[in-house]
Design a protein around this motif. Structure first.
Motif, PDB file in Angstrom:
ATOM      1  N   LEU A   1       0.844  -1.204   0.000  1.00  0.00           N
ATOM      2  CA  LEU A   1       0.000   0.000   0.000  1.00  0.00           C
ATOM      3  C   LEU A   1       0.880   1.255   0.000  1.00  0.00           C
ATOM      4  CD1 LEU A   1      -2.659   1.497   0.168  1.00  0.00           C
ATOM      5  CD2 LEU A   1      -2.795   0.980   2.603  1.00  0.00           C
ATOM      6  N   LEU A   2       1.962   1.179   0.749  1.00  0.00           N
ATOM      7  CA  LEU A   2       2.898   2.311   0.789  1.00  0.00           C
ATOM      8  C   LEU A   2       3.455   2.584  -0.619  1.00  0.00           C
ATOM      9  CD1 LEU A   2       4.632   4.343   2.438  1.00  0.00           C
ATOM     10  CD2 LEU A   2       6.307   2.506   2.697  1.00  0.00           C
ATOM     11  N   ASP A   3       3.883   1.514  -1.295  1.00  0.00           N
ATOM     12  CA  ASP A   3       4.461   1.685  -2.636  1.00  0.00           C
ATOM     13  C   ASP A   3       3.444   2.289  -3.604  1.00  0.00           C
ATOM     14  OD1 ASP A   3       6.846   0.748  -1.784  1.00  0.00           O
ATOM     15  OD2 ASP A   3       6.562  -1.307  -2.523  1.00  0.00           O
ATOM     16  N   PHE A   4       2.209   1.815  -3.512  1.00  0.00           N
ATOM     17  CA  PHE A   4       1.169   2.342  -4.394  1.00  0.00           C
ATOM     18  C   PHE A   4       0.885   3.813  -4.063  1.00  0.00           C
ATOM     19  CE2 PHE A   4      -3.285   2.996  -5.724  1.00  0.00           C
ATOM     20  CZ  PHE A   4      -3.198   2.595  -7.055  1.00  0.00           C
ATOM     21  N   SER A   5       0.826   4.104  -2.772  1.00  0.00           N
ATOM     22  CA  SER A   5       0.446   5.458  -2.324  1.00  0.00           C
ATOM     23  C   SER A   5       1.510   6.499  -2.628  1.00  0.00           C
ATOM     24  CB  SER A   5       0.192   5.465  -0.815  1.00  0.00           C
ATOM     25  OG  SER A   5      -0.769   4.511  -0.498  1.00  0.00           O
ATOM     26  N   LYS A   6       2.770   6.035  -2.644  1.00  0.00           N
ATOM     27  CA  LYS A   6       3.871   6.985  -2.845  1.00  0.00           C
ATOM     28  C   LYS A   6       3.810   7.677  -4.185  1.00  0.00           C
ATOM     29  CE  LYS A   6       7.719   4.950  -0.364  1.00  0.00           C
ATOM     30  NZ  LYS A   6       8.756   4.036  -0.722  1.00  0.00           N
TER      31      LYS A   6
ATOM     32  N   ALA B   1     -10.538  -6.902  10.847  1.00  0.00           N
ATOM     33  CA  ALA B   1      -9.185  -7.120  11.347  1.00  0.00           C
ATOM     34  C   ALA B   1      -9.103  -6.711  12.814  1.00  0.00           C
ATOM     35  CB  ALA B   1      -8.206  -6.303  10.514  1.00  0.00           C
ATOM     36  N   ASP B   2      -8.134  -7.267  13.474  1.00  0.00           N
ATOM     37  CA  ASP B   2      -7.858  -6.969  14.867  1.00  0.00           C
ATOM     38  C   ASP B   2      -7.457  -5.486  15.013  1.00  0.00           C
ATOM     39  OD1 ASP B   2      -7.041  -7.849  17.534  1.00  0.00           O
ATOM     40  OD2 ASP B   2      -5.049  -7.249  16.794  1.00  0.00           O
ATOM     41  N   SER B   3      -8.042  -4.804  16.018  1.00  0.00           N
ATOM     42  CA  SER B   3      -7.793  -3.357  16.145  1.00  0.00           C
ATOM     43  C   SER B   3      -6.317  -3.030  16.316  1.00  0.00           C
ATOM     44  CB  SER B   3      -8.499  -2.746  17.342  1.00  0.00           C
ATOM     45  OG  SER B   3      -9.729  -3.258  17.496  1.00  0.00           O
ATOM     46  N   LYS B   4      -5.610  -3.896  17.064  1.00  0.00           N
ATOM     47  CA  LYS B   4      -4.183  -3.622  17.280  1.00  0.00           C
ATOM     48  C   LYS B   4      -3.420  -3.680  15.958  1.00  0.00           C
ATOM     49  CE  LYS B   4      -1.245  -5.444  20.438  1.00  0.00           C
ATOM     50  NZ  LYS B   4      -1.067  -6.567  21.383  1.00  0.00           N
ATOM     51  N   LYS B   5      -3.786  -4.663  15.143  1.00  0.00           N
ATOM     52  CA  LYS B   5      -3.134  -4.809  13.836  1.00  0.00           C
ATOM     53  C   LYS B   5      -3.445  -3.600  12.942  1.00  0.00           C
ATOM     54  CE  LYS B   5      -1.845  -9.179  12.116  1.00  0.00           C
ATOM     55  NZ  LYS B   5      -2.196 -10.349  11.299  1.00  0.00           N
ATOM     56  N   ILE B   6      -4.683  -3.136  13.032  1.00  0.00           N
ATOM     57  CA  ILE B   6      -5.078  -1.965  12.229  1.00  0.00           C
ATOM     58  C   ILE B   6      -4.230  -0.759  12.636  1.00  0.00           C
ATOM     59  CG2 ILE B   6      -6.935  -0.312  11.738  1.00  0.00           C
ATOM     60  CD1 ILE B   6      -8.945  -2.526  11.918  1.00  0.00           C
ATOM     61  N   ASP B   7      -4.068  -0.582  13.944  1.00  0.00           N
ATOM     62  CA  ASP B   7      -3.283   0.558  14.432  1.00  0.00           C
ATOM     63  C   ASP B   7      -1.823   0.453  13.979  1.00  0.00           C
ATOM     64  OD1 ASP B   7      -5.486   1.665  15.577  1.00  0.00           O
ATOM     65  OD2 ASP B   7      -5.124   0.838  17.572  1.00  0.00           O
ATOM     66  N   GLN B   8      -1.274  -0.761  14.025  1.00  0.00           N
ATOM     67  CA  GLN B   8       0.116  -0.953  13.582  1.00  0.00           C
ATOM     68  C   GLN B   8       0.266  -0.661  12.095  1.00  0.00           C
ATOM     69  OE1 GLN B   8       0.791  -5.001  14.709  1.00  0.00           O
ATOM     70  NE2 GLN B   8       1.323  -4.495  16.829  1.00  0.00           N
ATOM     71  N   PHE B   9      -0.712  -1.141  11.339  1.00  0.00           N
ATOM     72  CA  PHE B   9      -0.741  -0.939   9.885  1.00  0.00           C
ATOM     73  C   PHE B   9      -0.718   0.559   9.564  1.00  0.00           C
ATOM     74  CE2 PHE B   9      -2.754  -0.791   5.719  1.00  0.00           C
ATOM     75  CZ  PHE B   9      -2.416  -1.990   5.106  1.00  0.00           C
ATOM     76  N   CYS B  10      -1.570   1.276  10.285  1.00  0.00           N
ATOM     77  CA  CYS B  10      -1.692   2.721  10.079  1.00  0.00           C
ATOM     78  C   CYS B  10      -0.399   3.437  10.494  1.00  0.00           C
ATOM     79  CB  CYS B  10      -2.885   3.202  10.905  1.00  0.00           C
ATOM     80  SG  CYS B  10      -3.287   4.906  10.639  1.00  0.00           S
ATOM     81  N   ALA B  11       0.147   3.014  11.616  1.00  0.00           N
ATOM     82  CA  ALA B  11       1.378   3.633  12.120  1.00  0.00           C
ATOM     83  C   ALA B  11       2.529   3.439  11.131  1.00  0.00           C
ATOM     84  CB  ALA B  11       1.736   3.053  13.485  1.00  0.00           C
ATOM     85  N   TYR B  12       2.567   2.251  10.498  1.00  0.00           N
ATOM     86  CA  TYR B  12       3.617   1.982   9.520  1.00  0.00           C
ATOM     87  C   TYR B  12       3.548   2.978   8.362  1.00  0.00           C
ATOM     88  CZ  TYR B  12       6.143  -0.302   5.726  1.00  0.00           C
ATOM     89  OH  TYR B  12       7.006  -0.561   4.691  1.00  0.00           O
ATOM     90  N   LEU B  13       2.323   3.211   7.880  1.00  0.00           N
ATOM     91  CA  LEU B  13       2.159   4.159   6.769  1.00  0.00           C
ATOM     92  C   LEU B  13       2.584   5.558   7.204  1.00  0.00           C
ATOM     93  CD1 LEU B  13      -1.333   3.020   5.409  1.00  0.00           C
ATOM     94  CD2 LEU B  13       0.883   2.596   4.350  1.00  0.00           C
ATOM     95  N   GLU B  14       2.150   5.930   8.385  1.00  0.00           N
ATOM     96  CA  GLU B  14       2.457   7.265   8.919  1.00  0.00           C
ATOM     97  C   GLU B  14       3.972   7.466   9.059  1.00  0.00           C
ATOM     98  OE1 GLU B  14      -0.188   9.776   9.156  1.00  0.00           O
ATOM     99  OE2 GLU B  14      -0.124   9.747  11.346  1.00  0.00           O
TER     100      GLU B  14
END
Ligand code: SAH
Length: 355
Positions: free
Chosen positions: A280-285, A307-320
């Motif tokens: 997603l990062l590669d596409f978004s860039k 999806a698990d909320s913790k996983k969602i937060d990690q996913f989002c944090a990675y993009l950020e």
């Protein structure tokens, strides 16, 4: 004349309406006044047009109809979200939603009766596409939902999203005409900046939006940044793959100077791993964008899980961390099936309030 033989007055342009008055032997200016009643004051009854004399109102009634949509039922969610089925003049039903928040009042409107795209996670995707909505049916939804915002919350409507039933870019001309009535000073005068059209990704039409110089915002329902996965959940990806959609979006952003929004539903064990985040990062860039990570709303078929909320937060944090603006959007109105992807005209007798 029976109603079926009469012309829907709202299908006429201002020029045509003025002409109809001139042909009747009246002043063109009367046409302008009626037009104002229809689009600025949202009149759905000729008798409400108080500065039009009785003789003229009777003539209007004899020649024309106003095929307004009607509220079929209205449900209020525990979180304040309001959903309604709207009955169209030919009997079809679509749905619209008001989503209240502290800083905004958002109307979510439909663009088609049903949908042809069969996205696997979406309740509307199980319905056949019956027909496109007309510009006035799109306008009517906004007028009605705007009324609820005032009536229930004492606040004006601030935002409009085309995230109800249907694929707006497959009803291109009518959606643009509807938005024109919503934004023009002769209509509701709302700001285009506060309108977002959401698409599953019709590349050709995304480019056309850019060529037509639209002023509203665009969102892409992305949900996977990998063609194999996206094919599995969104059949439209087979003819409009990520490369084609990505290129169309780049073209759109270049021409309009806008940033697009990617909507990304996080499904359990499908698209929420670190590898998915990297894709997603590669596409978004490559595209000026921001990402909304959306909670999956169950549609009752048990095929997907949120999806698990913790996983969602990690996913989002990675993009950020990697320079992408990303937010997690918790869903609203789930208890009345008013949340994204749950609109399928399911009747809920509980929590039903009469208009
Ligand atoms: N056809 C357009 C607009 C309708 S869908 C489009 O695809 O964008 C509006 C949003 O709701 C889209 O992002 C869609 O992917 C999302 N959606 C559909 N089903 C959903 C579900 N079950 N849970 C959460 N979001 C869903």
């Amino acid at each position: 004349m029976t109603d079926i033989q009469k012309v829907d007055i709202r299908s006429l342009s201002l020029t045509q309406l003025k002409e109809a008055f001139v042909q009747k032997g009246d002043k063109a200016f009367r046409g302008q006044q009626v037009y104002e009643w229809l689009w600025k004051k949202s009149a759905i009854d000729f008798d409400a047009m108080s500065n039009i004399n009785l003789e003229t109102r009777n003539w209007l009634k004899e020649k024309f109809v106003i095929q307004a949509i009607k509220v079929e039922d209205k449900q209020v969610s525990n979180d304040g979200t309001i959903k309604s089925g709207f009955r169209l003049h030919d009997g079809f039903l679509v749905e619209g939603v008001l989503i209240p928040a502290d800083d905004r009042m958002t109307a979510c409107v439909s663009s088609q009766v049903g949908c042809s795209l069969t996205c696997k996670f979406c309740a509307t995707g199980t319905m056949e596409r019956m027909r496109n909505l007309t510009p006035d049916e799109i306008y009517d939804q906004v007028v009605l939902i705007k009324g609820w915002a005032m009536q229930h919350y004492g606040k004006p409507l601030t935002n409009i999203v085309f995230m109800g039933m249907g694929e707006p870019l497959l009803n291109y001309a009518n959606v643009l005409k509807g938005i024109e009535k919503i934004t023009s000073p002769e209509g509701l005068g709302m700001s285009s900046d506060r309108i977002t059209v959401s698409t599953a990704g019709i590349s050709k039409m995304i480019k056309k939006l850019a060529d037509d110089g639209v002023k509203f915002n665009l969102a892409l329902s992305l949900h996977a940044a990998n063609d194999i996965k996206r094919d599995q959940i969104m059949p439209i990806n087979e003819s409009n793959n990520l490369k084609a959609v990505g290129e169309a979006l780049k073209y759109f952003c270049n021409k309009t100077g806008k940033r697009v929004t990617f909507e990304y539903i996080a499904f359990n064990n499908f698209n929420e791993s670190l590898k998915d985040a990297k894709e997603l990062l590669d596409f978004s860039k490559q595209i000026p964008c921001k990402v909304n990570i959306i909670e999956y709303n169950p549609t009752g078929d048990g095929k997907f899980e949120k999806a698990d909320s913790k996983k969602i937060d990690q996913f989002c944090a990675y993009l950020e961390r990697n320079g992408i603006i990303a937010r997690v959007r918790r869903s609203r109105g789930k208890d009345i099936d008013a949340a994204c992807g749950q609109l399928a005209n399911k009747k809920h007798d509980e929590a039903l309030v009469n208009e």
